[in-house]
Enzyme design. Structure first.
Site, PDB file in Angstrom:
ATOM      1  N   ALA A 136      59.040  14.792  12.009  1.00 56.01           N
ATOM      2  CA  ALA A 136      60.400  14.368  12.375  1.00 56.01           C
ATOM      3  C   ALA A 136      60.559  14.109  13.873  1.00 56.01           C
ATOM      4  CB  ALA A 136      61.413  15.422  11.930  1.00 56.01           C
ATOM      5  N   ARG A 153      59.320  11.686  15.647  1.00 57.70           N
ATOM      6  CA  ARG A 153      59.331  10.276  16.073  1.00 57.70           C
ATOM      7  C   ARG A 153      59.343   9.357  14.854  1.00 57.70           C
ATOM      8  NH1 ARG A 153      52.938   9.161  17.427  1.00 57.70           N
ATOM      9  NH2 ARG A 153      52.175  10.568  15.839  1.00 57.70           N
ATOM     10  N   ASP A 190      52.036  22.614  12.470  1.00 58.99           N
ATOM     11  CA  ASP A 190      50.856  21.801  12.165  1.00 58.99           C
ATOM     12  C   ASP A 190      50.729  21.771  10.649  1.00 58.99           C
ATOM     13  OD1 ASP A 190      48.390  20.748  11.624  1.00 58.99           O
ATOM     14  OD2 ASP A 190      47.331  21.867  13.201  1.00 58.99           O
ATOM     15  N   VAL A 191      51.035  20.637  10.056  1.00 58.72           N
ATOM     16  CA  VAL A 191      51.100  20.570   8.595  1.00 58.72           C
ATOM     17  C   VAL A 191      49.732  20.661   7.929  1.00 58.72           C
ATOM     18  CG1 VAL A 191      53.298  19.337   8.419  1.00 58.72           C
ATOM     19  CG2 VAL A 191      51.158  18.041   8.654  1.00 58.72           C
ATOM     20  N   ASN A 197      56.566  13.698   5.354  1.00 58.59           N
ATOM     21  CA  ASN A 197      56.407  12.456   6.100  1.00 58.59           C
ATOM     22  C   ASN A 197      55.253  12.515   7.092  1.00 58.59           C
ATOM     23  OD1 ASN A 197      57.354   9.898   7.502  1.00 58.59           O
ATOM     24  ND2 ASN A 197      57.675  11.405   9.131  1.00 58.59           N
ATOM     25  N   SER A 228      51.847   4.979   1.365  1.00 56.44           N
ATOM     26  CA  SER A 228      51.565   3.785   2.164  1.00 56.44           C
ATOM     27  C   SER A 228      51.065   2.715   1.209  1.00 56.44           C
ATOM     28  CB  SER A 228      50.473   4.102   3.193  1.00 56.44           C
ATOM     29  OG  SER A 228      49.865   2.905   3.658  1.00 56.44           O
ATOM     30  N   TYR A 286      42.379   7.428   5.012  1.00 57.53           N
ATOM     31  CA  TYR A 286      43.813   7.143   4.898  1.00 57.53           C
ATOM     32  C   TYR A 286      44.130   6.601   3.504  1.00 57.53           C
ATOM     33  CZ  TYR A 286      48.469   5.812   6.527  1.00 57.53           C
ATOM     34  OH  TYR A 286      49.825   5.704   6.698  1.00 57.53           O
ATOM     35  N   LYS A 325      46.348   8.616   0.758  1.00 55.09           N
ATOM     36  CA  LYS A 325      47.638   8.072   0.323  1.00 55.09           C
ATOM     37  C   LYS A 325      47.634   7.766  -1.171  1.00 55.09           C
ATOM     38  CE  LYS A 325      50.016   8.154   4.189  1.00 55.09           C
ATOM     39  NZ  LYS A 325      51.179   9.059   4.321  1.00 55.09           N
TER      40      LYS A 325
END
Lengths: 264, 177
Positions: free
Chosen positions: A18, A20, A67-68, A94, A149, A162, A166
């Site tokens: 959250a 940015r 830190d997720v 997110n 994504s 990535y 995703k």
């Protein structure tokens, strides 16, 4: 009145990443829709800026540097939210990023890069779902929005971790939807296309002329979609993917820039 | 609670004030629901039918739309006839002050074993579930292109993605929507 079903008055939303970009845009929009925000990201300075914007709306914003990729920290984020507000209505997974090992061929990717890529973009969302689900089951109510994504649906050239992560996020979403439908918990997925968060990205993507709509996304455009999915207006939507990509995924195999001769 | 700013912002995002919205198939359940929601979010709504002889049903929907704050206009038409759709799109643009939104809630369920479907069944099911939507999109976009923009929402079915027994042609038509 249809507008009333979209309101988030009195709801509590945890939003990761959250500090940015899309995460901040969603935090501000959720606050404007009436929700109190628990904002998480690694960087405190960025969270402070988000909190300042949220507080302008009159809603509360609790910031939790997190830190997720560390499950204990994600669990602590959920616990703190329960302590502060007594409930968790909404989780938006997110946080993520495509830097680790991006641009490499498979044989160049180290074990460490592979794990980091999967941790950042997939494990993080699993940790988020797991951290809130017991509370949501107890409430017999909840909304989870995972951010995937276009790479979750297409392959990624030189973009292995990535794309794999995703794709996993999409299946995490569907599996959550099926498993927790009985507890009135809806899990859905937003599939963002290309958003330019700064001028440098805008130049890199040349403004997005190759996108069917002819431009990149503006961060603020994700807000209303997320509000809708988190609201009572979307109570029958569960396990669904909604792309916000200017028509990018609607296309098939036609190469970019090629249109039939008689195209309008 | 900062209620006024909250409502104003939501209103800004989701309001359809000033937009002209046309629902095609407004006498059907999904069309009726869409019409009432559009009526709550805006006020310029045209209710067009899928089939002729539906004036009574359209009037009932109009009552609901009116109660929701809109000034609905009714158009009885046959969505299988291009001239009807064309006239509806033109009338909507004129009477709503522009045609900004079209919801195609067209649906004609048809079930039965494939071996019992002859060629005319194929034509009928594809026409009622696919060609109607295609023609409605075409006529709407003709007006929208002239205006310089618009939004079209087509309703299809979960059967566009999942096959079920005895719905071969219906699934095929919905898939192509």
């Amino acid at each position: 009145m249809i507008l009333d079903t979209l309101k988030l008055d009195g709801k509590v939303a945890i939003i990761t990443g959250a500090g940015r970009g899309l995460g901040r845009a969603m935090a501000v929009k959720f606050a404007l829709a009436g929700a109190d925000i628990v904002a998480a990201s690694r960087t405190r300075a960025q969270l402070d800026e988000t909190a300042e914007e949220v507080k302008k709306t009159g809603r509360k914003c609790v910031i939790v540097p997190t830190d997720v990729t560390v499950s204990a920290q994600v669990n602590a984020l959920a616990e703190l939210t329960i302590k502060e507000f007594g409930k968790i209505d909404i989780l938006i997974n997110n946080a993520g990023g495509g830097e680790d090992g991006a641009g490499k061929r498979l044989e160049e990717i180290t074990d460490d890069e592979w794990r980091r890529g999967l941790d950042t973009n997939l494990s993080s969302q699993f940790y988020g779902c797991r951290a809130v689900i017991t509370q949501m089951v107890k409430q017999n109510r909840g909304k989870i929005i995972n951010i995937a994504s276009g790479y979750g649906l297409r392959g990624g050239k030189h973009n292995f971790m990535y794309a794999c992560a995703k794709g996993g996020v999409i299946q995490l979403t569907r599996s959550m939807a099926l498993t927790y439908a009985q507890f009135d918990i809806q899990t859905n997925c937003i599939v963002p296309g290309i958003f330019a968060h700064n001028e440098q990205m805008m130049q890199f993507y040349k403004g997005g002329k190759f996108i069917p709509i002819g431009r990149v996304g503006d961060d603020a455009e994700i807000g209303p979609l997320a509000v809708f999915l988190a609201s009572d207006a979307a109570n029958h939507i569960n396990g669904e993917l909604v792309a916000i990509d200017g028509g990018g995924l609607a296309g098939g195999i036609a190469p970019t820039g090629v249109t039939p001769a008689n195209s309008i | 609670m900062a209620s006024s700013s909250v409502s104003e912002d939501l209103l800004h995002d989701f309001s359809l004030d000033g937009k002209g919205a046309l629902v095609v198939g407004a006498e059907r359940p999904m069309g009726r629901a869409a019409a009432v929601a559009l009526a709550e979010a805006g006020e310029k709504v045209m209710l067009a039918s899928q089939e002729p002889g539906t004036e009574k049903q359209l009037k009932e929907v109009a009552k609901l739309a009116q109660a929701a704050g809109a000034k609905p206009v009714i158009q009885v038409q046959n969505a299988a006839i291009r001239a009807d759709l064309s006239a509806t799109a033109d009338r909507a643009a004129k009477e709503l002050g522009g045609l900004h939104i079209v919801v195609n809630a067209l649906d004609s369920p048809a079930f039965g074993p494939a071996e019992s479907n002859d060629d005319s069944a194929f034509d009928k099911i594809i026409e009622n579930n696919l060609k109607t939507v295609w023609m409605s999109c075409q006529e709407a976009s003709r007006v929208m292109l002239r205006q310089g923009g618009g939004v079209i929402v087509n309703m299809t079915s979960i059967l566009a993605e999942r096959g079920v027994p005895n719905a071969t042609l219906y699934c095929a038509a919905k898939r192509r929507c």
